[in-house]
Design an enzyme around this catalytic site. Structure first.
Site, PDB file in Angstrom:
ATOM      1  N   GLY A  79      16.447  22.491 -32.024  1.00  0.00           N
ATOM      2  CA  GLY A  79      15.974  21.656 -30.924  1.00  0.00           C
ATOM      3  C   GLY A  79      16.334  22.133 -29.527  1.00  0.00           C
ATOM      4  N   ALA A  86      10.312   9.948 -28.156  1.00  0.00           N
ATOM      5  CA  ALA A  86      10.237  11.394 -28.393  1.00  0.00           C
ATOM      6  C   ALA A  86       9.114  11.692 -29.381  1.00  0.00           C
ATOM      7  CB  ALA A  86      11.569  11.910 -28.929  1.00  0.00           C
ATOM      8  N   ASP A 114       8.025  16.983 -21.673  1.00  0.00           N
ATOM      9  CA  ASP A 114       8.699  17.023 -22.983  1.00  0.00           C
ATOM     10  C   ASP A 114       7.757  17.523 -24.075  1.00  0.00           C
ATOM     11  OD1 ASP A 114      11.170  16.049 -22.135  1.00  0.00           O
ATOM     12  OD2 ASP A 114      10.556  13.957 -22.382  1.00  0.00           O
ATOM     13  N   LYS A 149      13.356   7.122 -17.902  1.00  0.00           N
ATOM     14  CA  LYS A 149      11.999   7.710 -17.976  1.00  0.00           C
ATOM     15  C   LYS A 149      10.892   6.647 -17.863  1.00  0.00           C
ATOM     16  CE  LYS A 149      13.360  11.640 -20.830  1.00  0.00           C
ATOM     17  NZ  LYS A 149      13.051  12.558 -21.924  1.00  0.00           N
ATOM     18  N   GLY A 202      10.176   9.424 -37.600  1.00  0.00           N
ATOM     19  CA  GLY A 202      10.517   8.676 -36.388  1.00  0.00           C
ATOM     20  C   GLY A 202       9.272   8.346 -35.588  1.00  0.00           C
ATOM     21  N   GLY A 224       9.759   6.825 -32.084  1.00  0.00           N
ATOM     22  CA  GLY A 224      10.234   6.387 -30.761  1.00  0.00           C
ATOM     23  C   GLY A 224       9.502   7.146 -29.663  1.00  0.00           C
TER      24      GLY A 224
HETATM   25  P1  ATR Z   1      13.672   8.434 -28.310  1.00  0.00           P
HETATM   26  O1  ATR Z   1      13.014   7.936 -27.054  1.00  0.00           O
HETATM   27  O2  ATR Z   1      14.665   9.538 -28.069  1.00  0.00           O
HETATM   28  O3  ATR Z   1      12.690   8.756 -29.379  1.00  0.00           O
HETATM   29  P2  ATR Z   1      14.162   5.877 -29.493  1.00  0.00           P
HETATM   30  O4  ATR Z   1      12.889   5.392 -28.893  1.00  0.00           O
HETATM   31  O5  ATR Z   1      15.364   4.996 -29.476  1.00  0.00           O
HETATM   32  O6  ATR Z   1      14.602   7.230 -28.809  1.00  0.00           O
HETATM   33  O7  ATR Z   1      13.843   6.316 -31.001  1.00  0.00           O
HETATM   34  C1  ATR Z   1      14.821   6.710 -31.897  1.00  0.00           C
HETATM   35  C2  ATR Z   1      14.158   6.983 -33.258  1.00  0.00           C
HETATM   36  O8  ATR Z   1      15.197   7.189 -34.233  1.00  0.00           O
HETATM   37  C3  ATR Z   1      13.314   5.827 -33.777  1.00  0.00           C
HETATM   38  O9  ATR Z   1      12.261   6.351 -34.550  1.00  0.00           O
HETATM   39  C4  ATR Z   1      14.312   5.061 -34.643  1.00  0.00           C
HETATM   40  O10 ATR Z   1      13.749   4.221 -35.608  1.00  0.00           O
HETATM   41  P3  ATR Z   1      13.363   2.688 -35.229  1.00  0.00           P
HETATM   42  O11 ATR Z   1      12.117   2.776 -34.417  1.00  0.00           O
HETATM   43  O12 ATR Z   1      13.155   2.021 -36.535  1.00  0.00           O
HETATM   44  O13 ATR Z   1      14.531   2.149 -34.461  1.00  0.00           O
HETATM   45  C5  ATR Z   1      15.031   6.221 -35.284  1.00  0.00           C
HETATM   46  N1  ATR Z   1      16.342   5.822 -35.813  1.00  0.00           N
HETATM   47  C6  ATR Z   1      17.490   5.628 -35.122  1.00  0.00           C
HETATM   48  N2  ATR Z   1      18.492   5.250 -35.955  1.00  0.00           N
HETATM   49  C7  ATR Z   1      17.958   5.206 -37.213  1.00  0.00           C
HETATM   50  C8  ATR Z   1      18.472   4.904 -38.530  1.00  0.00           C
HETATM   51  N3  ATR Z   1      19.757   4.578 -38.704  1.00  0.00           N
HETATM   52  N4  ATR Z   1      17.623   4.971 -39.580  1.00  0.00           N
HETATM   53  C9  ATR Z   1      16.324   5.313 -39.417  1.00  0.00           C
HETATM   54  N5  ATR Z   1      15.776   5.618 -38.211  1.00  0.00           N
HETATM   55  C10 ATR Z   1      16.576   5.565 -37.122  1.00  0.00           C
END
Ligand code: ATR
Length: 293
Positions: A257, A143, A113, A66, A139, A141
């Protein structure tokens, strides 16, 4: 003429998008074709630049392309000017999930999205008042960004709290919301403090990958939630995640979802085929079967 579209990703065999678009092509009796294309990161640019020559009118873009697709198209100087909110959000996210190869040799790069998220909530929320809602977004990230833009620009929620394991990403999102949307009712809390603020919110959104089959569970205590709260999760495998189960137990309304996935496909389909497609219970059932949910 057969209108060719599809989805690219790496890997791509798991994508259920062909079932969604295939269902609508059949339902509306449209001469179209929607295929999966496995495209490696090395081949992404070549794939995009040969869409016109290969008569591929539109593609959805999934993990991990993306952001890279947005970069390639933005740098190419071949992005058509577009004032639509779908294009504006793609530009803000620097990520596109929906690219159209225009007859003039240029491209449109959009992001649907965020629309999918908003539509899924609007349709399934039984009169929930978004404009008075206090949202807690778990979160930060890619999304989460799209979802926060939807909460602000489409659902117009009253306030937003963001929490994430890495706090720097929350700060970046807050800055974008203030600068681009003039939205200032947004605060950040530490990930470890999330339980302590649940009671102050009536809309909880999980945007992390936690709770997905094979990943760690999302640890949160939803017992302080008010009864008429709304809880939603972008994870759809399992369909009913632990936080949705917990929310139900405490009397909150829940939205899974899978709706977001179907609703993000709808604006892309409409864009390419000129028909606003309906997200039906029958379509959801097809996906539930295909995904083995
Ligand atoms: P996407 O584009 O699908 O949002 P991403 O950018 O990898 O994917 O984001 C994943 C989200 O899940 C992030 O908010 C991530 O937290 P970090 O920014 O701190 O990495 C969160 N996430 C993934 N694994 C996690 C975990 N074990 N504990 C807490 N947050 C987690």
């Amino acid at each position: 003429m057969l209108i060719k579209t599809g989805v690219i990703g790496y890997p791509i065999s798991h994508s259920v998008s062909p079932y969604i678009h295939g269902y609508w092509l059949e339902k509306y009796n449209i001469a179209g074709e929607y295929n999966r294309f496995e495209v490696t990161p090395e081949n992404l640019q070549e794939f995009l630049f040969s869409m016109h020559a290969n008569n591929i009118f539109g593609i959805n873009i999934t993990v991990p392309h993306k952001e890279a697709a947005w970069d390639i198209l933005a740098k190419s100087g071949r992005l058509n000017k577009c004032d639509d909110i779908k294009c504006k959000v793609a530009k803000l996210l620097r990520a596109t999930n929906c690219v159209t190869a225009l007859p003039n040799g240029n491209f449109l790069a959009a992001n649907t999205d965020f629309m999918g998220f908003a539509e899924n909530l609007k349709i399934n929320s039984d009169g929930f008042n978004f404009e008075k809602a206090s949202a807690l977004v778990l979160g930060a990230g890619g999304a989460a960004k799209a979802i926060i833009f939807a909460l602000i620009s489409i659902l117009k929620v009253n306030s937003i709290t963001i929490t994430n394991r890495s706090i720097d990403k929350c700060i970046e999102i807050k800055n974008i919301c203030e600068q681009e949307f003039d939205y200032t009712n947004i605060k950040i809390i530490e990930w470890q403090a999330r339980n302590s603020v649940v009671a102050e919110h009536n809309l909880i959104v999980n945007t992390t990958s936690l709770g997905m089959k094979g990943k760690d569970i999302l640890e949160i205590d939803l017992s302080p939630l008010e009864k008429n709260s709304l809880v939603t999760d972008i994870v759809y495998n399992p369909l009913e995640t632990e936080i949705l189960k917990q929310a139900k137990q405490f009397g909150a309304k829940t939205i899974d979802g899978l709706g977001m996935l179907m609703h993000q496909a709808a604006p892309a389909f409409e864009n390419w085929y000129g028909e606003k497609p309906e997200v039906t219970a029958e379509l959801k059932e097809i996906l539930v079967q295909k995904l083995g949910l």
